[in-house]
Design a protein around this motif. Structure first.
Motif, PDB file in Angstrom:
ATOM      1  N   HIS A 267       9.082  57.373 -31.480  1.00  0.00           N
ATOM      2  CA  HIS A 267       8.226  56.487 -31.484  1.00  0.00           C
ATOM      3  C   HIS A 267       7.540  55.954 -32.854  1.00  0.00           C
ATOM      4  CE1 HIS A 267       7.051  57.861 -27.335  1.00  0.00           C
ATOM      5  NE2 HIS A 267       6.947  59.034 -27.707  1.00  0.00           N
ATOM      6  N   GLY A 268       7.747  54.548 -32.898  1.00  0.00           N
ATOM      7  CA  GLY A 268       7.414  53.891 -33.901  1.00  0.00           C
ATOM      8  C   GLY A 268       5.985  53.388 -34.043  1.00  0.00           C
ATOM      9  N   PRO A 269       5.671  52.304 -34.698  1.00  0.00           N
ATOM     10  CA  PRO A 269       4.282  52.018 -34.979  1.00  0.00           C
ATOM     11  C   PRO A 269       3.726  51.752 -33.544  1.00  0.00           C
ATOM     12  CG  PRO A 269       5.662  50.462 -36.287  1.00  0.00           C
ATOM     13  CD  PRO A 269       6.750  51.352 -35.404  1.00  0.00           C
ATOM     14  N   THR A 270       2.319  52.037 -33.252  1.00  0.00           N
ATOM     15  CA  THR A 270       1.647  51.990 -32.164  1.00  0.00           C
ATOM     16  C   THR A 270       0.421  51.463 -32.287  1.00  0.00           C
ATOM     17  OG1 THR A 270       0.971  53.194 -30.302  1.00  0.00           O
ATOM     18  CG2 THR A 270       0.803  54.218 -32.240  1.00  0.00           C
ATOM     19  N   GLU A 271      -0.314  50.678 -31.428  1.00  0.00           N
ATOM     20  CA  GLU A 271      -1.638  50.249 -31.444  1.00  0.00           C
ATOM     21  C   GLU A 271      -2.306  50.841 -29.990  1.00  0.00           C
ATOM     22  OE1 GLU A 271      -2.593  46.274 -32.265  1.00  0.00           O
ATOM     23  OE2 GLU A 271      -1.515  46.489 -34.108  1.00  0.00           O
ATOM     24  N   ASP A 284       0.381  39.415 -29.268  1.00  0.00           N
ATOM     25  CA  ASP A 284      -0.040  39.444 -30.284  1.00  0.00           C
ATOM     26  C   ASP A 284       0.081  40.821 -30.983  1.00  0.00           C
ATOM     27  OD1 ASP A 284      -0.828  36.665 -30.435  1.00  0.00           O
ATOM     28  OD2 ASP A 284      -2.997  37.019 -29.881  1.00  0.00           O
ATOM     29  N   ALA A 285      -0.315  41.837 -30.129  1.00  0.00           N
ATOM     30  CA  ALA A 285      -0.229  43.267 -30.555  1.00  0.00           C
ATOM     31  C   ALA A 285       1.465  43.608 -30.781  1.00  0.00           C
ATOM     32  CB  ALA A 285      -0.628  44.232 -29.454  1.00  0.00           C
ATOM     33  N   ALA A 286       2.207  43.016 -29.834  1.00  0.00           N
ATOM     34  CA  ALA A 286       3.651  43.402 -29.989  1.00  0.00           C
ATOM     35  C   ALA A 286       4.282  42.635 -31.234  1.00  0.00           C
ATOM     36  CB  ALA A 286       4.494  42.859 -28.915  1.00  0.00           C
ATOM     37  N   LEU A 287       3.909  41.657 -31.587  1.00  0.00           N
ATOM     38  CA  LEU A 287       4.125  40.860 -33.069  1.00  0.00           C
ATOM     39  C   LEU A 287       3.718  41.693 -33.966  1.00  0.00           C
ATOM     40  CD1 LEU A 287       3.859  37.273 -31.904  1.00  0.00           C
ATOM     41  CD2 LEU A 287       6.101  38.494 -32.100  1.00  0.00           C
ATOM     42  N   THR A 291       6.423  43.727 -37.182  1.00  0.00           N
ATOM     43  CA  THR A 291       6.363  43.679 -38.478  1.00  0.00           C
ATOM     44  C   THR A 291       6.368  44.905 -39.056  1.00  0.00           C
ATOM     45  OG1 THR A 291       3.983  43.566 -38.594  1.00  0.00           O
ATOM     46  CG2 THR A 291       4.947  41.394 -38.181  1.00  0.00           C
ATOM     47  N   ARG A 292       5.872  45.987 -38.526  1.00  0.00           N
ATOM     48  CA  ARG A 292       5.750  47.342 -38.940  1.00  0.00           C
ATOM     49  C   ARG A 292       7.019  48.254 -38.822  1.00  0.00           C
ATOM     50  NH1 ARG A 292       0.394  48.939 -36.506  1.00  0.00           N
ATOM     51  NH2 ARG A 292       1.007  51.042 -37.073  1.00  0.00           N
ATOM     52  N   ALA A 293       7.993  47.500 -37.556  1.00  0.00           N
ATOM     53  CA  ALA A 293       8.878  48.508 -36.840  1.00  0.00           C
ATOM     54  C   ALA A 293      10.159  48.205 -38.099  1.00  0.00           C
ATOM     55  CB  ALA A 293       9.449  47.833 -35.507  1.00  0.00           C
ATOM     56  N   ARG A 294      10.801  49.651 -37.776  1.00  0.00           N
ATOM     57  CA  ARG A 294      12.064  49.585 -38.680  1.00  0.00           C
ATOM     58  C   ARG A 294      13.270  48.650 -37.976  1.00  0.00           C
ATOM     59  NH1 ARG A 294      14.847  55.376 -38.764  1.00  0.00           N
ATOM     60  NH2 ARG A 294      14.688  55.067 -36.639  1.00  0.00           N
ATOM     61  N   PRO A 295      13.706  47.661 -38.859  1.00  0.00           N
ATOM     62  CA  PRO A 295      14.865  46.732 -38.209  1.00  0.00           C
ATOM     63  C   PRO A 295      15.801  47.303 -37.580  1.00  0.00           C
ATOM     64  CG  PRO A 295      14.462  46.398 -40.381  1.00  0.00           C
ATOM     65  CD  PRO A 295      13.925  47.642 -40.178  1.00  0.00           C
ATOM     66  N   GLU A 296      16.178  46.699 -36.218  1.00  0.00           N
ATOM     67  CA  GLU A 296      17.098  47.358 -35.519  1.00  0.00           C
ATOM     68  C   GLU A 296      18.567  46.943 -36.036  1.00  0.00           C
ATOM     69  OE1 GLU A 296      15.492  44.737 -34.926  1.00  0.00           O
ATOM     70  OE2 GLU A 296      16.564  43.018 -33.857  1.00  0.00           O
ATOM     71  N   GLU A 297      19.456  47.884 -35.783  1.00  0.00           N
ATOM     72  CA  GLU A 297      20.948  47.734 -36.232  1.00  0.00           C
ATOM     73  C   GLU A 297      21.574  46.655 -35.340  1.00  0.00           C
ATOM     74  OE1 GLU A 297      23.232  50.963 -37.540  1.00  0.00           O
ATOM     75  OE2 GLU A 297      21.784  52.334 -37.831  1.00  0.00           O
TER      76      GLU A 297
END
Length: 303
Positions: A267-271, A284-287, A291-297
């Protein structure tokens, strides 16, 4: 060295490549081995008992104990007989190494349904059925008051963990194996069964054109061959042994001398606004979260 204590292991797809390397490495530690291989080509066509017999004979020639099993582990009868062979030949079963598979690579728009079905069958069903039959045996042993120190080592792939261009069926099956590993580890823990997976990178019949550059130079045979399948086997041997106590539900990437613990979905960033959003608000929430999520490989082959 890992003490075998008379342990018995089944290795599927052990006639060649990684499976053969695993079987030989297990036998070198004193493990008695059931060598399974249907003997098919790299694309799953053809077949015969020769490869399984050859690996078993090689183990016996080195002073080990092995029996060949040329059955199809993606069928209920083949998977059941795999477990039966171990029990009837050696009297026990301690470890299952699921390794059998083949490739039929195509870009998604060119991938036929038959090729998809064949690849998913051998990899995913070929893991599920042996695991199911072995687990039933170990559960029965536990209920009979003989709890095992049993181990399962599944074979996933970087393609299943990160994706791989041109390998939709293979990647989907290998991703399924990673998830199956997590579920099996949780469900079988009460029976003393530890379940892990390896994602190997090595030169086999399926990858010889990709990894040919990793070969040791012919004029320096003592040079470390990073792509030799034998490099992956020590980790498999350890995971299949009683020494791996407490390690379960994990996926390890293994290549050359490198071992990596893979970290899957978290589980990463959540609202949470505790109310239904409009589509615009959801976007808007997804975007914001991205911006706070770890970049995907990157997917293999995409860059």
């Amino acid at each position: 060295m890992t003490a075998s204590n008379g342990r018995v292991a089944v290795v599927t797809g052990a006639g060649r490549g990684l499976g053969r390397a695993h079987a030989l490495a297990l036998a070198a530690e004193g493990v008695r081995v059931v060598v399974n291989d249907l003997g098919v080509g790299p694309d799953g066509e053809g077949g015969g008992p020769g490869p399984a017999e050859c690996t078993a004979a090689e183990i016996r020639a080195r002073g080990g104990q092995a029996v060949a099993h040329p059955g199809d582990v993606a069928t209920p009868d083949g998977a059941a007989s795999l477990v039966t062979t171990a029990l009837e030949t050696f009297g026990r079963l301690d470890a299952l190494v699921n390794n059998a598979g083949f490739l039929r690579d195509r870009m998604l728009v060119n991938l036929g349904e038959d090729d998809w079905d064949a690849v998913v069958r051998v990899h995913l069903k070929g893991h599920f059925l042996p695991l199911r039959h072995a687990a039933a045996h170990w559960r029965a042993e536990t209920k009979a008051g003989r709890p095992p120190a049993a181990r399962v080592v599944n074979t996933t792939s970087g393609a299943g963990l990160l994706g791989s261009v041109g390998q939709a069926g293979y990647a989907a099956a290998k991703a399924g194996i990673a998830a199956l590993t997590l579920v099996a580890a949780a469900e079988l823990a009460p029976y003393g069964v530890l379940v892990n997976a390896v994602a190997p990178a090595a030169r086999t019949r399926m990858t010889e054109t990709v990894f040919a550059a990793g070969m040791a130079p012919p004029d320096r045979p003592d040079t470390f061959d990073a792509m030799a399948p034998e490099n992956v086997s020590p980790l498999v041997v350890w995971l299949a042994s009683a020494a791996s106590r407490g390690v379960t539900g994990r996926v390890f990437e293994a290549e050359g001398g490198r071992i990596t613990v893979m970290e899957g979905w978290h589980h990463g960033p959540t609202e949470d606004r505790a109310a239904r959003r409009t589509p615009t608000e959801a976007g808007d929430a997804a975007l914001r979260l991205l911006t706070r999520a770890r970049p995907e490989e990157p997917v293999y082959g995409s860059r």
